[in-house]
Design an enzyme around this catalytic site. Structure first.
Site, PDB file in Angstrom:
ATOM      1  N   ASP A 114       0.839  -1.198   0.000  1.00  0.00           N
ATOM      2  CA  ASP A 114       0.000   0.000   0.000  1.00  0.00           C
ATOM      3  C   ASP A 114       0.874   1.248   0.000  1.00  0.00           C
ATOM      4  OD1 ASP A 114      -2.303  -1.516   0.115  1.00  0.00           O
ATOM      5  OD2 ASP A 114      -2.486  -1.385   2.301  1.00  0.00           O
ATOM      6  N   ARG A 142      -2.903  -4.729   7.877  1.00  0.00           N
ATOM      7  CA  ARG A 142      -3.843  -3.777   8.496  1.00  0.00           C
ATOM      8  C   ARG A 142      -5.101  -4.500   8.969  1.00  0.00           C
ATOM      9  NH1 ARG A 142      -6.956  -1.803   3.657  1.00  0.00           N
ATOM     10  NH2 ARG A 142      -5.731  -2.480   1.858  1.00  0.00           N
TER      11      ARG A 142
END
Length: 208
Positions: free
Chosen positions: A38, A173
């Site tokens: 990301d 995450r």
């Protein structure tokens, strides 16, 4: 040009951004990578050039290691601090509680991918749906957390750091989010560094 280049991806860059830069630097049209990071994340991005791109299918199955910063008591739509806060909970938990919750995810587990991901449903990326306020059911995927270690935790700020060794397809995450869910107070990932992909370590990585 054929070969492997280990890049220390900077924050703010997509994996595609790095591939585009490397393609331009080496003048090589055929360039790929072995696992997306990301924009928030930094660290090891293994880039394959030329004929080495054929190794992508093997490299994608390699284990990965991460250092992840997290904050308890906050839940966001993206499961990290870049997202919109959905709920905040002002409840203190001990280091022992956090460690116990984290360790409960060790081994072969199922993980539901986040809506803010590049996975597709009927040809449409999930994050495109999420940005339109649409949420769809996602099937849980089999992943493996080979090892998870709580390196640090501050009971006052509710911030900590995890060291994780895991299989491909693991969303760190989401792991942070699930640990917060296990504790009953939510959690969001604050930062992420990928320190290793298979034999390639961050100490050997080059900057762009």
């Amino acid at each position: 040009m054929d070969g492997v280049v280990v890049i220390d991806k900077p924050e703010g860059y997509t994996s595609f951004d790095v591939v585009a830069k490397v393609r331009k630097i080496f003048g090589e049209r055929k360039v790929g990578h072995t696992g997306t990071l990301d924009p928030l994340a930094t660290g090891v991005l293994v880039v394959l050039l030329g004929k080495a791109a054929k190794a992508q299918v093997f490299m994608e199955n390699s284990f990965k290691e991460y250092l992840a910063g997290f904050k308890l008591g906050v839940r966001t739509d993206t499961q990290d601090i870049t997202g919109t806060v959905i709920k905040e909970t002002d409840v203190k938990v001990s280091r022992e509680d956090v460690e116990k919750a984290a360790l409960s995810f060790t081994g072969d587990i199922k993980q539901i991918p986040p809506m803010y991901s590049a996975l597709k449903r009927n040809g449409v990326k999930l994050y495109d749906m999420a940005r339109r306020g649409v949420e769809v059911e996602r099937e849980a995927r089999d992943i493996t957390i080979h090892n998870i270690e709580l390196l640090d935790y501050d009971e006052t700020t509710k911030e900590g750091k995890l060291k994780v060794k895991c299989s491909k397809g693991t969303y760190i995450r989401t792991l942070c989010h699930d640990i917060g869910k296990e504790l009953g107070i939510g959690a969001a990932m604050e930062n992420l560094v990928r320190t290793r992909v298979s034999v390639f370590e961050i100490k050997d990585a080059l900057t762009l």
